[in-house]
Design an enzyme around this catalytic site. Sequence first.
Site, PDB file in Angstrom:
ATOM      1  N   TYR A 144      -2.265  11.222  -0.001  1.00 52.95           N
ATOM      2  CA  TYR A 144      -3.636  11.083   0.491  1.00 52.95           C
ATOM      3  C   TYR A 144      -3.983   9.603   0.520  1.00 52.95           C
ATOM      4  CZ  TYR A 144      -8.764  11.363   0.607  1.00 52.95           C
ATOM      5  OH  TYR A 144     -10.088  11.218   0.936  1.00 52.95           O
ATOM      6  N   ASP A 239       0.193   2.405  -1.137  1.00 53.65           N
ATOM      7  CA  ASP A 239      -1.165   2.802  -1.503  1.00 53.65           C
ATOM      8  C   ASP A 239      -1.166   3.062  -3.013  1.00 53.65           C
ATOM      9  OD1 ASP A 239      -3.559   3.939  -2.078  1.00 53.65           O
ATOM     10  OD2 ASP A 239      -3.519   5.402  -0.439  1.00 53.65           O
ATOM     11  N   LYS A 267     -10.069   2.532  -7.323  1.00 56.58           N
ATOM     12  CA  LYS A 267     -10.215   3.232  -8.609  1.00 56.58           C
ATOM     13  C   LYS A 267     -10.285   2.283  -9.812  1.00 56.58           C
ATOM     14  CE  LYS A 267      -9.145   7.661  -6.694  1.00 56.58           C
ATOM     15  NZ  LYS A 267      -8.203   8.145  -5.726  1.00 56.58           N
TER      16      LYS A 267
HETATM   17  C1  LIG Z   1      -8.544   8.160  -4.173  1.00 60.65           C
HETATM   18  C2  LIG Z   1      -7.508   7.672  -3.251  1.00 60.65           C
HETATM   19  C3  LIG Z   1      -7.825   7.073  -2.024  1.00 60.65           C
HETATM   20  C4  LIG Z   1      -9.225   7.028  -1.486  1.00 60.65           C
HETATM   21  O1  LIG Z   1     -10.054   6.247  -2.260  1.00 60.65           O
HETATM   22  P1  LIG Z   1     -11.662   6.480  -2.138  1.00 60.65           P
HETATM   23  O2  LIG Z   1     -12.215   5.425  -3.008  1.00 60.65           O
HETATM   24  O3  LIG Z   1     -11.883   7.878  -2.600  1.00 60.65           O
HETATM   25  O4  LIG Z   1     -12.007   6.293  -0.709  1.00 60.65           O
HETATM   26  C5  LIG Z   1      -6.810   6.529  -1.274  1.00 60.65           C
HETATM   27  N1  LIG Z   1      -5.543   6.584  -1.685  1.00 60.65           N
HETATM   28  C6  LIG Z   1      -5.185   7.164  -2.849  1.00 60.65           C
HETATM   29  C7  LIG Z   1      -3.763   7.172  -3.264  1.00 60.65           C
HETATM   30  C8  LIG Z   1      -6.155   7.743  -3.658  1.00 60.65           C
HETATM   31  O5  LIG Z   1      -5.788   8.358  -4.786  1.00 60.65           O
END
Ligand SMILES: *Cc1c(COP(=O)(O)O)cnc(C)c1O
Length: 427
Positions: A144, A239, A267
């Site tokens: 994701y 990511d 995060k």
């Molecule tokens: C949470 C997450 C996102 C999205 O971040 P948001 O701050 O919710 O937009 C993107 N990539 C990864 C791997 C994530 O865990």
Amino acid sequence: MERKRSSELWQAANRVLAGGVNSPVRAFKGVGGDPFFAVSGKGAYVTDADGNALIDYVLSWGPLILGHAHPHVVEAVIRAMEKGSSFGIPTENEIRLAEKIIAHYPSMEKVRLVNSGTEATMSAIRLARGYTGRDLLIKVEGCYHGHADALLVKAGSGLTTLGVPTSPGVPAPYASCTLTMPFNDLAAARALFREHGDRIAAIIVEPVAGNMGVVPPAEGYLQGLRQLTRESGALLIFDEVMCGFRVALGGAQARYGVTADLTVLGKVIGGGLPVGAYGGPAAIMDLLSPTGPVYQAGTLSGNPLATAAGIATLEALEQPGVFESIAKKTGDLCAGLWALARSAGVPVFQTHVGTMACLFFSTNPVRNYADALQADTQRYARFFWTMLDSGIYLAPSQFEAMFLSAAHGDVEIEKTLDAARKAFASC
Ligand SMILES: *Cc1c(COP(=O)(O)O)cnc(C)c1O
């Protein structure tokens, strides 16, 4: 466990908020039943609207690596707020947070701060396309990367199948620029590069997958992606929004010794405030506006409250032994849960990397998304509700990670294992 006030709030929420929530996972659809409302948090505990204190293994979906309301973070944010919440003019803390990020992620020579992980991945992809002059993006099934159009694409049926949008509202031509492949499958990656090589701008991957449950990379997988992208002139985008500062202080790249071209964070670096970041070599980052032609901007980007929270979080996390201690407790908890499941005769596949963990209710090993989907989600749901009633808040879905913080001590882990003994027996 009494959840009367939460039920009332849930009804009220559904009258005025789409689906009752501002982000779908909060609605507990993955386990059935209604969500509880949070009122406050302190350390490892979140307190709900009915006054129940729960040991929290979700931690706002990962950011709160120090636990709730850590005094150092609270103080930093209050001090920042007193001086003014936003200027839209450069502030020194933007430099300090970027320096901290770069110190741990040497592949990032320059950083751009944004407001969410979604915004950061979306912008990194635009930059990769701008840099390479190519359009196609490879995304890995089950990973994701936020909710931008090009990323809401699920598995095509075959390796060469062009992406199909997962969400209505994503124009087919956007989705068709996204190719997908299974995690931990280098042969699939090679096949995509053989067919589309000179049109591929980038691979984007969670180097430790955390959005299909936690799935570590197989030995050599990340190195293989590194080699393929280098050979074809595509960029490798890690990511690390979730795994950054969680699988190691330097993220997956430090842990596995693989360097990404562009890295995306979020995060933890916001310490519970809205932040995202992306970065890489100056030669790529300088293509961004205002030095270069690739446009990306943000009224609140590098916001003073968010940078203060991020810096304070990283400062505390950098203290000697702090990260290692969270990782060790994660390992202890996992070992305990695994042993309990085994003695209860409940088949589980346990994964954990650093401070992230997952308990798949599954008889088979989980190496990719298709494997993850074999898990017994009903059994997970029963386990989840029994744990919640015993005061333990796990992710309300089988396909999410479990996170620990510096505030989770031996007492919390013992309470969790006591509750799990009961929950395994009745799920
Ligand atoms: C949470 C997450 C996102 C999205 O971040 P948001 O701050 O919710 O937009 C993107 N990539 C990864 C791997 C994530 O865990």
